[in-house]
Motif scaffolding. Structure first.
Motif, PDB file in Angstrom:
ATOM      1  N   ALA A  70       5.022  38.168  12.122  1.00 38.08           N
ATOM      2  CA  ALA A  70       4.870  37.671  13.209  1.00 38.08           C
ATOM      3  C   ALA A  70       4.738  38.279  14.398  1.00 38.08           C
ATOM      4  N   MET A  71       4.491  37.817  15.520  1.00 36.32           N
ATOM      5  CA  MET A  71       4.272  38.640  16.790  1.00 36.32           C
ATOM      6  C   MET A  71       4.698  37.800  17.939  1.00 36.32           C
ATOM      7  N   VAL A  72       5.214  38.437  19.014  1.00 36.55           N
ATOM      8  CA  VAL A  72       5.247  37.672  20.083  1.00 36.55           C
ATOM      9  C   VAL A  72       4.579  38.392  21.229  1.00 36.55           C
ATOM     10  N   ILE A  73       3.840  37.755  22.093  1.00 41.88           N
ATOM     11  CA  ILE A  73       2.820  38.207  23.035  1.00 41.88           C
ATOM     12  C   ILE A  73       3.276  37.662  24.496  1.00 41.88           C
ATOM     13  N   TRP A  74       3.331  38.802  25.382  1.00 38.50           N
ATOM     14  CA  TRP A  74       3.380  38.444  26.878  1.00 38.50           C
ATOM     15  C   TRP A  74       2.118  38.698  27.834  1.00 38.50           C
ATOM     16  N   ARG A  75       1.753  37.585  28.311  1.00 35.66           N
ATOM     17  CA  ARG A  75       0.445  37.821  29.133  1.00 35.66           C
ATOM     18  C   ARG A  75       0.772  37.802  30.537  1.00 35.66           C
ATOM     19  N   GLU A  76       0.521  39.043  31.160  1.00 34.22           N
ATOM     20  CA  GLU A  76       1.175  39.283  32.527  1.00 34.22           C
ATOM     21  C   GLU A  76       0.696  38.222  33.455  1.00 34.22           C
ATOM     22  N   LYS A  77      -0.724  38.031  33.552  1.00 33.44           N
ATOM     23  CA  LYS A  77      -1.326  37.216  34.493  1.00 33.44           C
ATOM     24  C   LYS A  77      -0.895  35.923  34.450  1.00 33.44           C
ATOM     25  N   GLU A  78      -0.714  35.586  33.298  1.00 34.35           N
ATOM     26  CA  GLU A  78      -0.224  33.750  32.789  1.00 34.35           C
ATOM     27  C   GLU A  78       1.159  33.845  33.137  1.00 34.35           C
ATOM     28  N   GLN A  79       1.848  34.928  32.978  1.00 34.85           N
ATOM     29  CA  GLN A  79       3.707  34.911  33.149  1.00 34.85           C
ATOM     30  C   GLN A  79       3.865  33.998  32.021  1.00 34.85           C
ATOM     31  N   ARG A  80       3.294  33.982  30.663  1.00 32.56           N
ATOM     32  CA  ARG A  80       3.692  33.308  29.791  1.00 32.56           C
ATOM     33  C   ARG A  80       3.658  34.098  28.256  1.00 32.56           C
ATOM     34  N   ALA A  81       4.442  33.553  27.417  1.00 33.16           N
ATOM     35  CA  ALA A  81       4.634  34.170  26.147  1.00 33.16           C
ATOM     36  C   ALA A  81       4.037  33.256  25.147  1.00 33.16           C
ATOM     37  N   TYR A  82       3.531  33.887  24.083  1.00 27.09           N
ATOM     38  CA  TYR A  82       3.227  33.144  22.931  1.00 27.09           C
ATOM     39  C   TYR A  82       3.728  33.685  21.640  1.00 27.09           C
ATOM     40  N   ALA A  83       3.840  33.006  20.593  1.00 27.68           N
ATOM     41  CA  ALA A  83       4.536  33.353  19.554  1.00 27.68           C
ATOM     42  C   ALA A  83       3.276  33.070  18.204  1.00 27.68           C
ATOM     43  N   VAL A  84       3.086  34.145  17.536  1.00 33.20           N
ATOM     44  CA  VAL A  84       1.872  34.013  16.239  1.00 33.20           C
ATOM     45  C   VAL A  84       2.605  34.157  15.014  1.00 33.20           C
ATOM     46  N   ASN A  85       2.826  33.111  14.108  1.00 32.62           N
ATOM     47  CA  ASN A  85       3.240  33.211  13.017  1.00 32.62           C
ATOM     48  C   ASN A  85       2.436  33.610  11.845  1.00 32.62           C
ATOM     49  N   PHE A  86       2.415  34.671  11.226  1.00 36.57           N
ATOM     50  CA  PHE A  86       1.780  34.806  10.110  1.00 36.57           C
ATOM     51  C   PHE A  86       2.407  35.003   8.907  1.00 36.57           C
ATOM     52  N   GLY A  87       3.670  34.436   8.747  1.00 28.15           N
ATOM     53  CA  GLY A  87       4.398  34.586   7.574  1.00 28.15           C
ATOM     54  C   GLY A  87       3.706  34.106   6.205  1.00 28.15           C
ATOM     55  N   MET A  88       4.634  34.837   5.065  1.00 26.05           N
ATOM     56  CA  MET A  88       3.804  34.306   3.725  1.00 26.05           C
ATOM     57  C   MET A  88       4.347  33.179   3.246  1.00 26.05           C
ATOM     58  N   GLU A  89       3.708  32.485   2.235  1.00 28.68           N
ATOM     59  CA  GLU A  89       4.052  31.069   1.733  1.00 28.68           C
ATOM     60  C   GLU A  89       3.923  31.263   0.435  1.00 28.68           C
ATOM     61  N   SER A  90       4.744  30.479  -0.200  1.00 29.47           N
ATOM     62  CA  SER A  90       4.713  30.393  -2.016  1.00 29.47           C
ATOM     63  C   SER A  90       3.514  29.862  -2.311  1.00 29.47           C
ATOM     64  N   PRO A  91       2.981  30.249  -3.499  1.00 33.42           N
ATOM     65  CA  PRO A  91       1.711  29.580  -4.114  1.00 33.42           C
ATOM     66  C   PRO A  91       2.057  27.954  -4.345  1.00 33.42           C
ATOM     67  N   ALA A  92       0.845  27.290  -4.244  1.00 31.86           N
ATOM     68  CA  ALA A  92       0.912  25.745  -4.627  1.00 31.86           C
ATOM     69  C   ALA A  92       1.288  25.724  -6.009  1.00 31.86           C
ATOM     70  N   GLY A  93       0.669  26.443  -6.944  1.00 36.81           N
ATOM     71  CA  GLY A  93       1.037  26.457  -8.407  1.00 36.81           C
ATOM     72  C   GLY A  93       2.442  27.188  -8.921  1.00 36.81           C
ATOM     73  N   LEU A  94       2.942  27.474  -7.832  1.00 38.18           N
ATOM     74  CA  LEU A  94       4.313  28.106  -8.468  1.00 38.18           C
ATOM     75  C   LEU A  94       5.320  26.965  -8.957  1.00 38.18           C
ATOM     76  N   ASP A  95       5.941  27.368 -10.055  1.00 39.54           N
ATOM     77  CA  ASP A  95       6.804  26.589 -10.864  1.00 39.54           C
ATOM     78  C   ASP A  95       8.144  27.309 -10.604  1.00 39.54           C
ATOM     79  N   PRO A  96       9.241  26.456  -9.989  1.00 42.51           N
ATOM     80  CA  PRO A  96      10.512  26.967 -10.161  1.00 42.51           C
ATOM     81  C   PRO A  96      11.074  27.394 -11.415  1.00 42.51           C
ATOM     82  N   ALA A  97      10.677  26.523 -12.426  1.00 37.26           N
ATOM     83  CA  ALA A  97      11.358  26.680 -13.646  1.00 37.26           C
ATOM     84  C   ALA A  97      10.981  27.941 -14.300  1.00 37.26           C
ATOM     85  N   ASP A  98       9.880  28.703 -13.841  1.00 36.96           N
ATOM     86  CA  ASP A  98       9.420  30.141 -14.334  1.00 36.96           C
ATOM     87  C   ASP A  98      10.583  30.980 -13.713  1.00 36.96           C
ATOM     88  N   TYR A  99      11.253  30.716 -13.219  1.00 34.79           N
ATOM     89  CA  TYR A  99      12.283  31.877 -12.514  1.00 34.79           C
ATOM     90  C   TYR A  99      13.652  31.379 -12.940  1.00 34.79           C
TER      91      TYR A  99
END
Length: 517
Positions: A70-99
């Motif tokens: 993830a990243m947080v960005i500060w844009r000086e001219k806008e005087q504004r912050a943005y957050a960019v989330n690129f976190g990982m996700e579990s696959p759709a085919g994951l079966d908790p019973a396999d763990y």
């Protein structure tokens, strides 16, 4: 309780102000890449993208295209912050019973979860989550960057073609995981000699001992020319899925195709005269916000009060978000870097494979070490963070932008569960404590992300005694391995002057100014 550790040895890092830009990261080579982008006319986001990909080459066991963040960005001219989330996700085919739980002890990695059969949630292709780093950098590029995508990847491609130099520190980190690396023949071929021993640089430092990163170089070259979506929909995606499924994982083409990074409103918390902009959601941002809300802004950095506030905030995190139990020592297992440009734009980026060497699996067709994001989930059913399919991972990362009347700073750290404590203390030292960046980085810190408070042995005796009145305290000497208090990298802007500093004990980390090139 007084420490008996020697204090005759002193390690320091110099902080030099500049009107130009600064990049602070966990590897000086990556910092120089980002600073060169600034020197060539790019802004803080341009430099961050180039630095992120460069770090994936020079410390590939910590982060890279096979991970997220993830990243947080500060844009000086806008005087504004943005957050960019690129976190990982579990696959759709994951079966908790396999763990399935073994009922025999706990995992000996970053989080003390109940042990899973064959450590399937920690090591191997079954531990791999959907990687988000490329999508995150692409999203930031499309929304905020000024330079071309291929131009920003070019330095990382050059570094990969050359191969990062093997030195004592890379050998140390490789040795720490050699047994697990050896389980995957492809990863072992890259990082181990004869599939067993860590590759060690020559005693005379001839400069000829380098890792063969030609596979990653080819993938980055394709990524530069075909564009970021090739990682999720094109040839790179097909290669990744074939490799991972071939090694027993369930990552699919549809998982990659459907993945998107997200631009979000940051979680903003007032603290005295400052505004602290944090990642929202399943990160350590809410935990840092909780800490700041518990801590009164009283014009000083009171260590016992900070410890109480952190203990309370972390207890709330464990109860509502997961990660219960004691803390395990860790060498870092993540990359954080911060950028400020001459105009005052700032970026704080944390990217990770999660564990050191991630899942200890190499996608052999792409040359990319892959994450073990599945370990972020609690394998025990019925918990706030229990393992499930198609679910975002709960991250420890805590990139932040702090804005104050004089300017502000971009901050973050690597180090698993220790991250939020390190960030919290540095924020407090530079706001309530009115410390300079150099003073804050050379002040002793503590960690209280588990049942035990690990205190820097250089704390004054009365501070240790006050901490011991409320917490179980263990003094420790500062060291290059493992980091007891995480590994921060920070840039700061005060009245138009920029500075940067990195973890004092890290032999690779450095802040590079444009003037240093």
């Amino acid at each position: 309780m007084h420490s008996n550790f020697s204090t005759t040895q002193e390690v320091r890092k110099r902080v030099v102000p500049t009107r130009g830009g600064v990049v602070a990261s966990q590897h000086s080579v990556a910092s120089r890449v980002g600073a060169q982008v600034l020197k060539d006319g790019g802004d803080a986001v341009d430099a961050a993208i180039a630095t992120g990909f460069a770090l994936g080459v020079v410390e590939p066991w910590m982060s890279g295209p096979g991970g997220g963040g993830a990243m947080v960005i500060w844009r000086e001219k806008e005087q504004r912050a943005y957050a960019v989330n690129f976190g990982m996700e579990s696959p759709a085919g994951l079966d908790p019973a396999d763990y399935p739980l073994t009922g025999q002890g706990r995992v000996s990695d970053l989080f003390p979860w109940p042990s899973v059969l064959d450590d399937r949630n920690v090591t191997g292709a079954t531990a791999i989550a959907i990687p988000g780093m490329v999508a995150g950098m692409d999203t930031a590029h499309q929304r905020f960057a000024t330079r071309g995508w291929a131009d920003l990847l070019a330095p990382a491609i050059d570094l990969a073609r050359q191969g990062p130099l093997i030195d004592w520190y890379s050998a140390l980190l490789t040795a720490s995981s050699a047994q697990l690396i050896a389980r995957d023949p492809d990863l072992a071929a890259l990082f181990l000699h004869d599939g067993t021993w860590p590759r060690v640089g020559a005693w005379t430092a001839s400069g000829q001992d380098r890792l063969d990163m030609s596979g990653m170089a080819a993938t980055l070259s394709r990524l530069a020319q075909a564009g970021a979506r090739d990682f999720y929909e094109g040839q790179i995606a097909q290669d990744l899925v074939r490799d991972i499924q071939g090694k027993g994982g369930c990552l699919s083409l549809e998982d990659l195709r459907s993945y998107r990074a997200r631009v979000q409103e940051p979680l903003t918390v007032p603290h005295g005269a400052a505004q602290v902009h944090l990642m929202p959601g399943l990160t350590a941002g809410p935990t840092l916000a909780d800490y700041l809300n518990r801590l009164e802004s009283g014009g000083k950095a009171d260590i016992p009060a900070m410890a109480d506030a952190l203990a309370g905030a972390y207890a709330h995190r464990l109860k509502t978000m997961g990660h219960d139990g004691e803390t395990h020592a860790s060498p870092g297992c993540t990359s954080h870097f911060s950028v400020v440009d001459a105009e005052g734009n700032m970026v704080a980026v944390t990217q990770t494979l999660l564990s050191i060497f991630g899942s200890r699996v190499l996608s052999q067709s792409t040359g990319l070490p892959m994450n073990n994001g599945i370990m972020w989930f609690d394998p025990e059913p019925g918990k706030p963070n229990s393992l499930a399919a198609g679910k975002p991972c709960l991250m420890n990362i805590c990139p932040a932008i702090v804005c104050d009347p004089a300017g502000g700073f971009a901050i973050g750290a690597s180090g698993g569960r220790k991250i939020v404590g390190a960030v919290a203390q540095l924020v407090t030292m530079m706001t309530d404590g009115a410390q300079t960046l150099e003073e804050a980085f050379h002040s002793p810190r503590f960690d209280i992300s588990g049942d035990l408070l690990i205190a820097d042995a250089t704390f004054a005796g009365d501070v240790i005694e006050k901490l011991s009145e409320r917490h179980q305290v263990a003094p420790r000497p500062n060291a290059a391995y493992p980091f007891h208090w995480a590994c921060p990298s920070v840039v700061r802007r005060v009245d138009g002057q920029n500075t940067g500093c990195t973890e004092v004990m890290s032999p690779w980390a450095d802040a590079v100014r444009v003037e240093d090139l």
